[in-house]
Design an enzyme around this catalytic site. Structure first.
Site, short mmCIF file in Angstrom:
data_model
loop_
_atom_site.label_atom_id
_atom_site.label_comp_id
_atom_site.label_asym_id
_atom_site.label_seq_id
_atom_site.Cartn_x
_atom_site.Cartn_y
_atom_site.Cartn_z
N ARG A 156 0.82 -1.23 0.00
CA ARG A 156 0.00 0.00 0.00
C ARG A 156 0.85 1.28 0.00
NH1 ARG A 156 -2.74 -3.57 -0.98
NH2 ARG A 156 -4.83 -4.07 -0.25
N SER A 166 -11.19 -0.43 2.91
CA SER A 166 -10.45 -0.57 4.17
C SER A 166 -9.98 0.79 4.65
CB SER A 166 -9.22 -1.46 3.97
OG SER A 166 -9.61 -2.70 3.47
N GLU A 175 -5.28 3.90 5.67
CA GLU A 175 -4.95 3.67 4.26
C GLU A 175 -5.58 4.80 3.44
OE1 GLU A 175 -5.75 -0.36 2.75
OE2 GLU A 175 -6.54 0.56 0.93
C1 LIG Z 1 -15.64 -0.38 -1.68
C2 LIG Z 1 -14.17 -0.12 -1.86
C3 LIG Z 1 -13.30 -1.19 -1.99
C4 LIG Z 1 -11.93 -0.97 -2.16
N1 LIG Z 1 -11.10 -2.04 -2.31
C5 LIG Z 1 -9.78 -1.87 -2.48
C6 LIG Z 1 -8.91 -2.99 -2.66
O1 LIG Z 1 -9.35 -4.13 -2.68
N2 LIG Z 1 -7.59 -2.74 -2.79
C7 LIG Z 1 -7.07 -1.48 -2.79
O2 LIG Z 1 -5.85 -1.35 -2.93
N3 LIG Z 1 -7.87 -0.40 -2.65
C8 LIG Z 1 -9.20 -0.56 -2.49
N4 LIG Z 1 -10.03 0.52 -2.33
C9 LIG Z 1 -9.45 1.87 -2.31
C10 LIG Z 1 -9.49 2.63 -3.66
O3 LIG Z 1 -10.46 2.10 -4.50
C11 LIG Z 1 -8.14 2.59 -4.38
O4 LIG Z 1 -7.13 3.10 -3.56
C12 LIG Z 1 -8.16 3.39 -5.70
O5 LIG Z 1 -6.95 3.21 -6.40
C13 LIG Z 1 -8.38 4.88 -5.48
O6 LIG Z 1 -8.63 5.47 -6.73
P1 LIG Z 1 -9.36 6.86 -6.90
O7 LIG Z 1 -9.27 7.24 -8.32
O8 LIG Z 1 -10.72 6.81 -6.33
O9 LIG Z 1 -8.43 7.79 -6.02
P2 LIG Z 1 -8.83 9.08 -5.17
O10 LIG Z 1 -9.56 8.63 -3.94
O11 LIG Z 1 -9.49 10.09 -6.01
O12 LIG Z 1 -7.39 9.60 -4.74
C14 LIG Z 1 -6.57 8.87 -3.86
C15 LIG Z 1 -5.26 9.67 -3.66
O13 LIG Z 1 -4.53 9.70 -4.87
C16 LIG Z 1 -4.37 11.06 -5.33
N5 LIG Z 1 -4.56 10.98 -6.80
C17 LIG Z 1 -5.60 10.42 -7.45
N6 LIG Z 1 -5.37 10.44 -8.77
C18 LIG Z 1 -4.18 11.05 -8.96
C19 LIG Z 1 -3.40 11.36 -10.12
N7 LIG Z 1 -3.78 11.06 -11.37
N8 LIG Z 1 -2.20 12.00 -9.94
C20 LIG Z 1 -1.79 12.33 -8.69
N9 LIG Z 1 -2.48 12.03 -7.56
C21 LIG Z 1 -3.66 11.41 -7.70
C22 LIG Z 1 -5.42 11.86 -4.60
O14 LIG Z 1 -5.00 13.21 -4.44
C23 LIG Z 1 -5.50 11.12 -3.27
O15 LIG Z 1 -4.47 11.51 -2.41
C24 LIG Z 1 -11.42 0.35 -2.18
C25 LIG Z 1 -12.30 1.43 -2.05
C26 LIG Z 1 -13.67 1.21 -1.89
C27 LIG Z 1 -14.62 2.36 -1.79
#
Ligand SMILES: Cc1cc2nc3c(=O)[nH]c(=O)nc-3n(C[C@H](O)[C@H](O)[C@H](O)COP(=O)(O)OP(=O)(O)OC[C@H]3O[C@@H](n4cnc5c(N)ncnc54)[C@H](O)[C@@H]3O)c2cc1C
Length: 343
Positions: A168, A242, A338
């Site tokens: 992570r 998580s 996380e």
């Molecule tokens: C129901 C559920 C289940 C999940 N299961 C998992 C799992 O099994 N495994 C896992 O690893 N994660 C899991 N996650 C967490 C999440 O889905 C991941 O971490 C995902 O990669 C986040 O993507 P996002 O585009 O929504 O990021 P965001 O929430 O929009 O951003 C996350 C972080 O990254 C930064 N960021 C986003 N995009 C960029 C970019 N292009 N450039 C620079 N910075 C950026 C943001 O500023 C922030 O700090 C889960 C979440 C939910 C809601």
């Protein structure tokens, strides 16, 4: 000429899976990576704090307002860069929905990423915390990451080995934190298929599905089905998956804990360390399914903190810190979020 379409006072509720009401002073959608430089220049010229927003599935807004510029990454597309008899290299733009990429390429017969099915969010965020699930991690399929360096104001590509991927974490959460915008990610996908079925209940699920020789599509379907049974759907109940990472502790620490907690689960980590289950620790502190006002943990999943109504980010974070303190008091183990906490 590109004209920045800045929106004032936008409510970000529908752009974060916790469903928190937060008003962005300024926001902009970036649909083309060639406009990153101008967007950052705009923010710098006005000394605006910036937040890069993907799908909002791994962050928690803790304030009613975000004073600064929210940059929503919305460039999209998948391109095959090279192909040989055993694999393909694909470039996926940062704003492309992660699961849509997995679905499209699994249907084309490519594999390596099927265990990462149905993880919410966009592709650009995936390398940041090295997303992982069901025995697979992004670092095993990611070949390189393209990003814009917001300090040096130029685009860069870094190779997998330069990304310092770990559990992570990556270089994006460490040495270059806050100084980049990821614009695309390159993945090496396989044409052959070695199914990873050892983790969790995958084999059980496949046999229930009557599958003996799984294809990438079968494995994807099994993972999707397990995830839907286990995790609350953010469209129904706000959450960010998580909330805490599994803590990594020294083996000596595990031995001390085992004297009191004989059944404490643990998993291999780097040499001399083990990974504990944050969910188990939280459950043992009595937090599984616990509600406090509009927030609480999911009934079936102690590690998932939910917004059951109109919870504020402040309520959720103070509940999370209550859990963290409780785990520390019982086990003297620190658990770290996380989820990215936005202040
Ligand atoms: C129901 C559920 C289940 C999940 N299961 C998992 C799992 O099994 N495994 C896992 O690893 N994660 C899991 N996650 C967490 C999440 O889905 C991941 O971490 C995902 O990669 C986040 O993507 P996002 O585009 O929504 O990021 P965001 O929430 O929009 O951003 C996350 C972080 O990254 C930064 N960021 C986003 N995009 C960029 C970019 N292009 N450039 C620079 N910075 C950026 C943001 O500023 C922030 O700090 C889960 C979440 C939910 C809601």
């Amino acid at each position: 000429m590109f004209v920045l379409k800045i929106v004032n006072n936008e409510n970000l509720k529908q752009y974060n899976t916790f469903g928190i009401n937060t008003i962005a002073e300024y926001s902009v959608r970036l649909e083309d990576e060639s406009n990153v430089a101008e967007t950052i220049e705009f923010a710098k010229s006005r000394s605006l704090k910036t937040l890069i927003l993907g799908g909002g599935s791994n962050l928690l807004f803790t304030q009613k307002d975000f004073n600064g510029l929210v940059i929503a990454i919305r460039n999209s597309g998948i391109e095959t860069i090279e192909e040989d008899s055993t694999s393909v290299l694909v470039k996926v733009k940062a704003g492309h929905d992660w699961d849509n990429f997995v679905e499209q390429t699994v249907l084309m017969g490519y594999s390596g990423h099927e265990n990462l099915s149905l993880i919410p969010g966009l592709t650009g965020a995936a390398p940041i915390q090295n997303i992982g699930a069901y025995g697979q991690e992004l670092q095993n399929i990611c070949e390189m990451v393209e990003y814009f360096d917001t300090e040096k104001m130029k685009g860069k590509i870094i190779l997998n080995r330069e990304c310092s991927f770990g559990y992570r974490t990556s270089i994006f959460k460490e040495s270059i934190k806050g100084k980049f915008i990821i614009t695309a990610v390159y993945f090496r996908l396989q044409k052959g298929f070695v199914p990873k079925t050892a983790y969790g209940s995958i084999s059980e699920k496949l046999s229930k599905m009557g599958v003996t020789k799984p294809t990438p599509v079968d494995l994807r379907n099994a993972v999707i089905s397990i995830r839907k049974e286990k995790l609350p759907d953010p469209k129904v109940t706000g959450n960010a998956g998580s909330f805490f990472k599994n803590p990594v502790v020294k083996i000596e620490k595990l031995k001390i804990l085992q004297e009191t907690f004989t059944d404490i689960p643990y998993y291999p980590a780097t040499e001399g360390y083990v990974k504990l289950s944050a969910g188990w620790l939280i459950e043992k502190c009595g937090f599984k399914g616990k509600r406090e006002g509009n927030t609480g943990t999911a009934p079936g999943h102690a590690l998932v903190i939910c917004n059951f109504g109109e919870a504020t980010g402040e309520e959720i974070i103070s509940f999370a810190y209550k859990i963290k303190d409780s785990v520390f008091n019982k086990f003297t183990v620190e658990i770290e979020p996380e989820v990215n906490i936005i202040t």
